[in-house]
Design a protein around this motif. Sequence first.
Motif, PDB file in Angstrom:
ATOM      1  N   TYR A 245      21.850  70.091  69.311  1.00  0.00           N
ATOM      2  CA  TYR A 245      23.141  70.182  70.009  1.00  0.00           C
ATOM      3  C   TYR A 245      23.271  69.052  71.031  1.00  0.00           C
ATOM      4  CZ  TYR A 245      27.052  72.117  72.663  1.00  0.00           C
ATOM      5  OH  TYR A 245      28.267  72.294  73.293  1.00  0.00           O
ATOM      6  N   LYS A 246      22.193  68.775  71.754  1.00  0.00           N
ATOM      7  CA  LYS A 246      22.226  67.679  72.722  1.00  0.00           C
ATOM      8  C   LYS A 246      22.515  66.352  72.023  1.00  0.00           C
ATOM      9  CE  LYS A 246      19.571  65.436  76.388  1.00  0.00           C
ATOM     10  NZ  LYS A 246      18.286  65.390  77.140  1.00  0.00           N
ATOM     11  N   PHE A 247      21.929  66.158  70.852  1.00  0.00           N
ATOM     12  CA  PHE A 247      22.177  64.937  70.084  1.00  0.00           C
ATOM     13  C   PHE A 247      23.660  64.803  69.739  1.00  0.00           C
ATOM     14  CE2 PHE A 247      22.581  63.118  65.735  1.00  0.00           C
ATOM     15  CZ  PHE A 247      22.232  61.808  66.032  1.00  0.00           C
ATOM     16  N   LEU A 248      24.264  65.878  69.254  1.00  0.00           N
ATOM     17  CA  LEU A 248      25.678  65.845  68.892  1.00  0.00           C
ATOM     18  C   LEU A 248      26.561  65.580  70.103  1.00  0.00           C
ATOM     19  CD1 LEU A 248      25.545  68.794  66.400  1.00  0.00           C
ATOM     20  CD2 LEU A 248      26.681  66.630  65.869  1.00  0.00           C
ATOM     21  N   SER A 249      26.270  66.219  71.214  1.00  0.00           N
ATOM     22  CA  SER A 249      27.157  66.156  72.372  1.00  0.00           C
ATOM     23  C   SER A 249      26.945  64.928  73.242  1.00  0.00           C
ATOM     24  CB  SER A 249      26.995  67.419  73.231  1.00  0.00           C
ATOM     25  OG  SER A 249      25.663  67.553  73.696  1.00  0.00           O
ATOM     26  N   LEU A 253      19.163  61.235  71.331  1.00  0.00           N
ATOM     27  CA  LEU A 253      18.107  62.213  71.586  1.00  0.00           C
ATOM     28  C   LEU A 253      16.752  61.540  71.447  1.00  0.00           C
ATOM     29  CD1 LEU A 253      17.627  65.340  72.044  1.00  0.00           C
ATOM     30  CD2 LEU A 253      17.087  65.403  69.597  1.00  0.00           C
ATOM     31  N   ASN A 254      15.912  61.686  72.464  1.00  0.00           N
ATOM     32  CA  ASN A 254      14.522  61.239  72.393  1.00  0.00           C
ATOM     33  C   ASN A 254      13.729  62.360  71.729  1.00  0.00           C
ATOM     34  OD1 ASN A 254      11.877  60.434  72.691  1.00  0.00           O
ATOM     35  ND2 ASN A 254      12.049  59.930  74.868  1.00  0.00           N
ATOM     36  N   ILE A 255      13.413  62.178  70.467  1.00  0.00           N
ATOM     37  CA  ILE A 255      12.806  63.273  69.710  1.00  0.00           C
ATOM     38  C   ILE A 255      11.403  63.596  70.192  1.00  0.00           C
ATOM     39  CG2 ILE A 255      14.194  62.752  67.671  1.00  0.00           C
ATOM     40  CD1 ILE A 255      11.653  61.524  66.427  1.00  0.00           C
ATOM     41  N   MET A 256      10.742  62.663  70.881  1.00  0.00           N
ATOM     42  CA  MET A 256       9.374  62.908  71.309  1.00  0.00           C
ATOM     43  C   MET A 256       9.285  63.893  72.461  1.00  0.00           C
ATOM     44  SD  MET A 256       7.793  61.266  69.077  1.00  0.00           S
ATOM     45  CE  MET A 256       6.091  61.273  69.607  1.00  0.00           C
ATOM     46  N   LEU A 257      10.427  64.296  72.988  1.00  0.00           N
ATOM     47  CA  LEU A 257      10.450  65.328  74.019  1.00  0.00           C
ATOM     48  C   LEU A 257      10.572  66.723  73.422  1.00  0.00           C
ATOM     49  CD1 LEU A 257      12.767  63.636  76.667  1.00  0.00           C
ATOM     50  CD2 LEU A 257      10.266  63.644  76.572  1.00  0.00           C
ATOM     51  N   VAL A 300       9.400  60.828  61.928  1.00  0.00           N
ATOM     52  CA  VAL A 300      10.198  60.027  62.861  1.00  0.00           C
ATOM     53  C   VAL A 300      11.253  59.233  62.101  1.00  0.00           C
ATOM     54  CG1 VAL A 300      10.153  58.102  64.489  1.00  0.00           C
ATOM     55  CG2 VAL A 300       8.396  59.883  64.620  1.00  0.00           C
ATOM     56  N   GLU A 301      10.869  58.652  60.972  1.00  0.00           N
ATOM     57  CA  GLU A 301      11.823  57.865  60.187  1.00  0.00           C
ATOM     58  C   GLU A 301      12.950  58.734  59.644  1.00  0.00           C
ATOM     59  OE1 GLU A 301      11.931  54.500  56.635  1.00  0.00           O
ATOM     60  OE2 GLU A 301      10.061  55.553  57.097  1.00  0.00           O
ATOM     61  N   ILE A 302      12.617  59.946  59.198  1.00  0.00           N
ATOM     62  CA  ILE A 302      13.647  60.854  58.700  1.00  0.00           C
ATOM     63  C   ILE A 302      14.626  61.203  59.819  1.00  0.00           C
ATOM     64  CG2 ILE A 302      14.046  63.215  57.891  1.00  0.00           C
ATOM     65  CD1 ILE A 302      11.429  62.954  56.299  1.00  0.00           C
ATOM     66  N   ALA A 303      14.097  61.462  61.008  1.00  0.00           N
ATOM     67  CA  ALA A 303      14.929  61.901  62.131  1.00  0.00           C
ATOM     68  C   ALA A 303      15.782  60.786  62.696  1.00  0.00           C
ATOM     69  CB  ALA A 303      14.049  62.502  63.224  1.00  0.00           C
ATOM     70  N   THR A 304      15.204  59.619  62.889  1.00  0.00           N
ATOM     71  CA  THR A 304      15.916  58.537  63.598  1.00  0.00           C
ATOM     72  C   THR A 304      16.363  57.396  62.694  1.00  0.00           C
ATOM     73  OG1 THR A 304      13.948  57.199  64.098  1.00  0.00           O
ATOM     74  CG2 THR A 304      14.463  59.036  65.599  1.00  0.00           C
ATOM     75  N   GLY A 305      15.784  57.335  61.480  1.00  0.00           N
ATOM     76  CA  GLY A 305      16.083  56.219  60.592  1.00  0.00           C
ATOM     77  C   GLY A 305      15.140  55.050  60.731  1.00  0.00           C
ATOM     78  N   ASP A 306      14.189  55.138  61.689  1.00  0.00           N
ATOM     79  CA  ASP A 306      13.260  54.035  61.950  1.00  0.00           C
ATOM     80  C   ASP A 306      11.954  54.642  62.455  1.00  0.00           C
ATOM     81  OD1 ASP A 306      11.794  51.878  62.835  1.00  0.00           O
ATOM     82  OD2 ASP A 306      13.421  50.968  63.983  1.00  0.00           O
ATOM     83  N   SER A 307      10.876  54.444  61.713  1.00  0.00           N
ATOM     84  CA  SER A 307       9.596  55.043  62.088  1.00  0.00           C
ATOM     85  C   SER A 307       9.070  54.512  63.411  1.00  0.00           C
ATOM     86  CB  SER A 307       8.555  54.804  60.986  1.00  0.00           C
ATOM     87  OG  SER A 307       8.338  53.409  60.804  1.00  0.00           O
ATOM     88  N   CYS A 309      11.042  53.949  66.053  1.00  0.00           N
ATOM     89  CA  CYS A 309      12.004  54.275  67.107  1.00  0.00           C
ATOM     90  C   CYS A 309      12.052  55.780  67.310  1.00  0.00           C
ATOM     91  CB  CYS A 309      13.391  53.740  66.748  1.00  0.00           C
ATOM     92  SG  CYS A 309      14.668  54.148  67.957  1.00  0.00           S
ATOM     93  N   HIS A 310      11.867  56.205  68.541  1.00  0.00           N
ATOM     94  CA  HIS A 310      11.867  57.629  68.855  1.00  0.00           C
ATOM     95  C   HIS A 310      13.220  58.121  69.356  1.00  0.00           C
ATOM     96  CE1 HIS A 310       7.277  57.075  69.620  1.00  0.00           C
ATOM     97  NE2 HIS A 310       7.546  57.225  68.343  1.00  0.00           N
TER      98      HIS A 310
END
Length: 407
Positions: A245-249, A253-257, A300-307, A309-310
């Motif tokens: 939700y934070k990502f959308l709004s 989003l820093n996925i490593m958190l 990470v690559e699936i989530a952000t598109g770049d392994s 990049c977090h």
Amino acid sequence: MACNNCSSSFTCLVASSTNAKRHTSRFKLNASQIQYSRPTEIKRDWVEQDHQSLLLASPQTFTVASYNILAVRNASQHSDLYVNVPSRYIHWNRRKTVICNELFGWNPDIICLQEVDKYFELSDILVKAGYAGSYKRRTGDSVDGCAMFWKADKFRLLEGESIQFKDIGLRDNVAQLSVFEMCESDSRRLLVGNIHVLYNPNMGEVKLGQIRFLLSRAQYLSKKWGNTPVVLAGDFNSTPQSGIYKFLSSSELNIMLYDRKELSGQKRCRPAHVLGMNKETVGPLVILDGLLKCWTDEEVEIATGDSGCHLAVHPLKLNSSYATVNGSTNTRGFNGEPLATSYHSKFLGTVDYLWYSDGIVPIRVLDTLPISDLVRAGGLPCKKVGSDHLALVSEFSFSDAMINPQT
């Protein structure tokens, strides 16, 4: 121009008609307070936007409904979710009638449906009522998909795109994107997206990847058609308290958190937990040196598109129509989202949203239901609700500051 990762045309099937602050603590109920047999009046009211916010609104309005209607196969294969629901409320023929009565009562101009496995039956009814429609079935063994309908005398379809996430290695879910032009004014255009995000709570990286790809395609089509405003509807299988939700709004989003298995927030929404019937809690995340050590390069690559990049980012500035239009504390949570859009024996919470971009403003929304009403009903579907989700309905206006240029 179609994306190589999407179907080459807007498929599927097109039919037309010539008639063209967290508030869950407020609802701490114990088992003795829940009376499943007690009749419940299911009444949903429209909530209007405040006058000051309507100053930008134009006279040209449209209404969008988003509704996960519960696939027939899912209802039969997961009967354990509906142990408190009378069997007659589960039968498709009855649910079909209730769902159509709900839709006709709200009279939306555009309808976005998820978990549709009886498209032709619904299409026959809606086409007779003046709608045109399209459908995209999920890939793999699933038989349901996403469907979009629009009033043929109000909107003309300029371009459509169907997304098969399997084509980019993101499971069998699908999404739809449609560019519309108002029939009465060729200067008013609108892009509508419809998605049913992967359910699996443990695969937060796939959920994020699906949403990120949809938003990138939406931005591409919006820009192609003169920066047309965007509405994104669907079951995002993520709660308002979640990282997704934070990502959308917030657009990033820093996925490593986050723990990817907690990224959607769904695990915190078991009815017993939400209603405070026991002491079940979800423990805090374990953080080492400020970073969670639980993401592989592939994830990470699936989530952000770049392994390497977090930070996951998307190009659209989005707001939620329900969070924008203030509602009652009986039905809304700390950030303005509904307290619940779905309820069955293993889930009570919000996963459905109507997002919108600059160029349009919500002028009213159809409020959801108090938790107490849902609990008294024993679960969804019920007499007046044809699914285990509540539909979200929002009326929008084009902003007077936004006129789509001719292309």
